[in-house]
Scaffold this motif. Structure first.
Motif, PDB file in Angstrom:
ATOM      1  N   PRO A 135      -5.508   9.140  10.494  1.00 29.16           N
ATOM      2  CA  PRO A 135      -6.796   8.872  10.000  1.00 29.16           C
ATOM      3  C   PRO A 135      -7.221   7.288  10.230  1.00 29.16           C
ATOM      4  O   PRO A 135      -6.255   6.551  10.735  1.00 29.16           O
ATOM      5  CB  PRO A 135      -6.588   8.891   8.503  1.00 29.16           C
ATOM      6  N   SER A 136      -8.516   7.150  10.293  1.00 30.09           N
ATOM      7  CA  SER A 136      -9.070   5.801  10.853  1.00 30.09           C
ATOM      8  C   SER A 136      -8.636   4.799  10.259  1.00 30.09           C
ATOM      9  O   SER A 136      -8.489   3.674  10.578  1.00 30.09           O
ATOM     10  CB  SER A 136     -10.569   5.920  10.760  1.00 30.09           C
ATOM     11  N   HIS A 137      -8.209   4.896   8.814  1.00 23.76           N
ATOM     12  CA  HIS A 137      -7.677   3.825   8.003  1.00 23.76           C
ATOM     13  C   HIS A 137      -6.320   4.234   7.304  1.00 23.76           C
ATOM     14  O   HIS A 137      -6.187   4.152   6.176  1.00 23.76           O
ATOM     15  CB  HIS A 137      -8.700   3.233   6.870  1.00 23.76           C
ATOM     16  N   ALA A 138      -5.706   4.892   8.153  1.00 24.45           N
ATOM     17  CA  ALA A 138      -4.006   5.443   7.604  1.00 24.45           C
ATOM     18  C   ALA A 138      -3.222   4.303   7.296  1.00 24.45           C
ATOM     19  O   ALA A 138      -3.597   2.933   7.502  1.00 24.45           O
ATOM     20  CB  ALA A 138      -3.640   6.259   8.688  1.00 24.45           C
ATOM     21  N   LEU A 139      -2.307   4.641   6.491  1.00 25.39           N
ATOM     22  CA  LEU A 139      -1.049   3.630   6.066  1.00 25.39           C
ATOM     23  C   LEU A 139      -0.987   2.715   7.035  1.00 25.39           C
ATOM     24  O   LEU A 139      -0.756   1.376   6.856  1.00 25.39           O
ATOM     25  CB  LEU A 139      -0.289   4.505   5.503  1.00 25.39           C
ATOM     26  N   VAL A 140      -0.550   3.146   8.195  1.00 28.81           N
ATOM     27  CA  VAL A 140      -0.010   2.380   9.472  1.00 28.81           C
ATOM     28  C   VAL A 140      -1.146   1.169   9.677  1.00 28.81           C
ATOM     29  O   VAL A 140      -0.933   0.103   9.713  1.00 28.81           O
ATOM     30  CB  VAL A 140       0.093   3.118  10.870  1.00 28.81           C
ATOM     31  N   ARG A 141      -2.562   1.477   9.685  1.00 28.32           N
ATOM     32  CA  ARG A 141      -3.477   0.477   9.726  1.00 28.32           C
ATOM     33  C   ARG A 141      -3.665  -0.479   8.680  1.00 28.32           C
ATOM     34  O   ARG A 141      -3.761  -1.635   8.811  1.00 28.32           O
ATOM     35  CB  ARG A 141      -4.821   0.925  10.236  1.00 28.32           C
ATOM     36  N   GLN A 142      -3.302   0.182   7.428  1.00 27.07           N
ATOM     37  CA  GLN A 142      -3.340  -0.667   6.294  1.00 27.07           C
ATOM     38  C   GLN A 142      -2.259  -1.679   6.361  1.00 27.07           C
ATOM     39  O   GLN A 142      -2.041  -2.706   5.409  1.00 27.07           O
ATOM     40  CB  GLN A 142      -3.211   0.258   4.838  1.00 27.07           C
ATOM     41  N   SER A 143      -1.187  -1.570   7.082  1.00 26.14           N
ATOM     42  CA  SER A 143      -0.070  -2.586   7.057  1.00 26.14           C
ATOM     43  C   SER A 143      -0.729  -3.978   7.606  1.00 26.14           C
ATOM     44  O   SER A 143      -0.062  -4.908   7.236  1.00 26.14           O
ATOM     45  CB  SER A 143       1.058  -2.164   7.858  1.00 26.14           C
ATOM     46  N   VAL A 155      -2.838  10.969  -3.212  1.00 25.92           N
ATOM     47  CA  VAL A 155      -3.085  10.012  -4.021  1.00 25.92           C
ATOM     48  C   VAL A 155      -2.487   8.689  -3.118  1.00 25.92           C
ATOM     49  O   VAL A 155      -1.552   8.640  -2.414  1.00 25.92           O
ATOM     50  CB  VAL A 155      -2.040  10.099  -5.294  1.00 25.92           C
ATOM     51  N   ALA A 156      -3.558   7.764  -3.181  1.00 27.23           N
ATOM     52  CA  ALA A 156      -3.231   6.523  -2.253  1.00 27.23           C
ATOM     53  C   ALA A 156      -3.807   5.254  -3.092  1.00 27.23           C
ATOM     54  O   ALA A 156      -4.613   5.277  -3.746  1.00 27.23           O
ATOM     55  CB  ALA A 156      -3.759   6.735  -0.883  1.00 27.23           C
ATOM     56  N   LEU A 199       5.221  14.135   0.975  1.00 26.15           N
ATOM     57  CA  LEU A 199       5.746  12.974   1.381  1.00 26.15           C
ATOM     58  C   LEU A 199       5.246  12.045   0.345  1.00 26.15           C
ATOM     59  O   LEU A 199       4.425  12.149  -0.264  1.00 26.15           O
ATOM     60  CB  LEU A 199       5.337  12.718   2.763  1.00 26.15           C
ATOM     61  N   LEU A 200       6.115  10.842   0.614  1.00 29.03           N
ATOM     62  CA  LEU A 200       5.586   9.453  -0.198  1.00 29.03           C
ATOM     63  C   LEU A 200       6.012   8.374   0.817  1.00 29.03           C
ATOM     64  O   LEU A 200       6.953   8.385   1.406  1.00 29.03           O
ATOM     65  CB  LEU A 200       6.226   9.304  -1.621  1.00 29.03           C
ATOM     66  N   ARG A 243       0.772  -1.123  -0.103  1.00 30.31           N
ATOM     67  CA  ARG A 243      -0.018   0.172  -0.077  1.00 30.31           C
ATOM     68  C   ARG A 243       0.870   1.057   0.182  1.00 30.31           C
ATOM     69  O   ARG A 243       2.052   1.090   0.696  1.00 30.31           O
ATOM     70  CB  ARG A 243      -0.793   0.082   1.255  1.00 30.31           C
ATOM     71  N   HIS A 244       0.355   2.393  -0.704  1.00 28.32           N
ATOM     72  CA  HIS A 244       1.307   3.539  -0.612  1.00 28.32           C
ATOM     73  C   HIS A 244       0.479   4.668  -0.997  1.00 28.32           C
ATOM     74  O   HIS A 244      -0.547   4.569  -1.053  1.00 28.32           O
ATOM     75  CB  HIS A 244       2.420   3.324  -1.939  1.00 28.32           C
ATOM     76  N   ILE A 245       1.175   5.744  -0.587  1.00 26.81           N
ATOM     77  CA  ILE A 245       0.404   6.898  -0.402  1.00 26.81           C
ATOM     78  C   ILE A 245       1.350   8.305  -0.512  1.00 26.81           C
ATOM     79  O   ILE A 245       2.540   8.129  -0.305  1.00 26.81           O
ATOM     80  CB  ILE A 245      -0.277   7.313   0.867  1.00 26.81           C
TER      81      ILE A 245
END
Length: 251
Positions: free
Chosen positions: A21-29, A214-215, A84-85, A3-5
């Motif tokens: 955010p509620s479903h941020a990249l950390v949670r997407q991990s 963009v994510a 950031l990316l 997953r990327h952003i």
């Protein structure tokens, strides 16, 4: 898969985009909502960002899961940037590259990530790899498919292509050489975000005149998120988003 952003806009703490955010990249991990291939993104992570007065972005990358890195949590809380990316990685195949295989990859002012997998790797891309100068192959930072995809993009840029054209043409040539590949690429120079939707999900969220994100998937339930159609090139700035269909390889 991964997953990327990417984000461009007013200065924000990295965690405002990546963790809060509620479903941020950390949670997407560990709990992605739209990932079609793979389930857990625990094979490395990274974030690149831009600091005032320095054109070259900084990076923080590790080979383990993002949720286990307390140093990242501190960094994300206090570091602020206008762009950031970041990415969390689910390795296509086992390998020993570790941190070196974690996006974002970088060259000069550019940050790059690949969400997907090259079909038939590595043999399918051997002919394309052979078109690169030996020095460029010898300086690959990792032996994974994403590192070679990045090398192919960089080579086109070095030959004079603008970034969107280099990204689009690279996707086209890889799709022709390795049909069935998933090639969601994401790149930024700190001002513009360039991305492709090719085989997996891609979304964008804009606040016109202010910011663009963009994510791989939305980080919250804001109704203003927009999906990018498959086989599409996206170019986004704080003021505009341009979507251009990508051509399928000729038979």
């Amino acid at each position: 898969m991964c997953r990327h952003i990417a984000y461009v806009g007013p200065p924000v703490a990295l965690g405002t985009v990546l963790a809060q955010p509620s479903h941020a990249l950390v949670r997407q991990s560990w709990q992605p909502r739209q990932q079609k291939y793979g389930t857990v993104n625990a094979d490395g992570f990274g974030v690149g960002w831009y600091a005032d007065g320095d054109p070259v972005p900084g990076r923080y990358r590790r080979q383990g899961p993002i949720w286990a890195d307390l140093s990242f949590a501190d960094l994300a809380r206090v570091v602020r940037s206008t762009a950031l990316l970041a990415a969390v990685r689910d390795a296509t195949e086992p390998g020993a590259d570790g941190e070196a295989a974690a996006a974002p990859f970088t060259s000069g002012r550019l940050l790059f990530s690949h969400n997907g997998a090259v079909k038939g790797w590595p043999g399918s891309l051997a002919p394309l790899a052979a078109t690169l100068p030996p020095a460029e192959l010898l300086t690959l930072t990792a032996r994974c498919d994403s590192a070679l995809v990045w090398a192919l993009v960089q080579h086109r840029i070095a030959q004079g292509d603008d970034i969107p054209q280099a990204v689009a043409d690279t996707v086209g040539e890889i799709a022709e050489a390795a049909p069935g590949s998933r090639l969601n690429l994401l790149l930024t120079d700190g001002t513009t975000i360039v991305a492709t939707a090719w085989g997996d999900t891609l979304w964008y969220l804009t606040e016109p005149g202010r910011s663009a994100v963009v994510a791989s998937e939305p980080y919250d339930d804001d109704p203003h998120w927009r999906t990018v159609p498959d086989r599409t090139l996206l170019v986004a700035t704080c003021t505009d988003v341009l979507l251009t269909p990508l051509k399928e390889p000729t038979e």
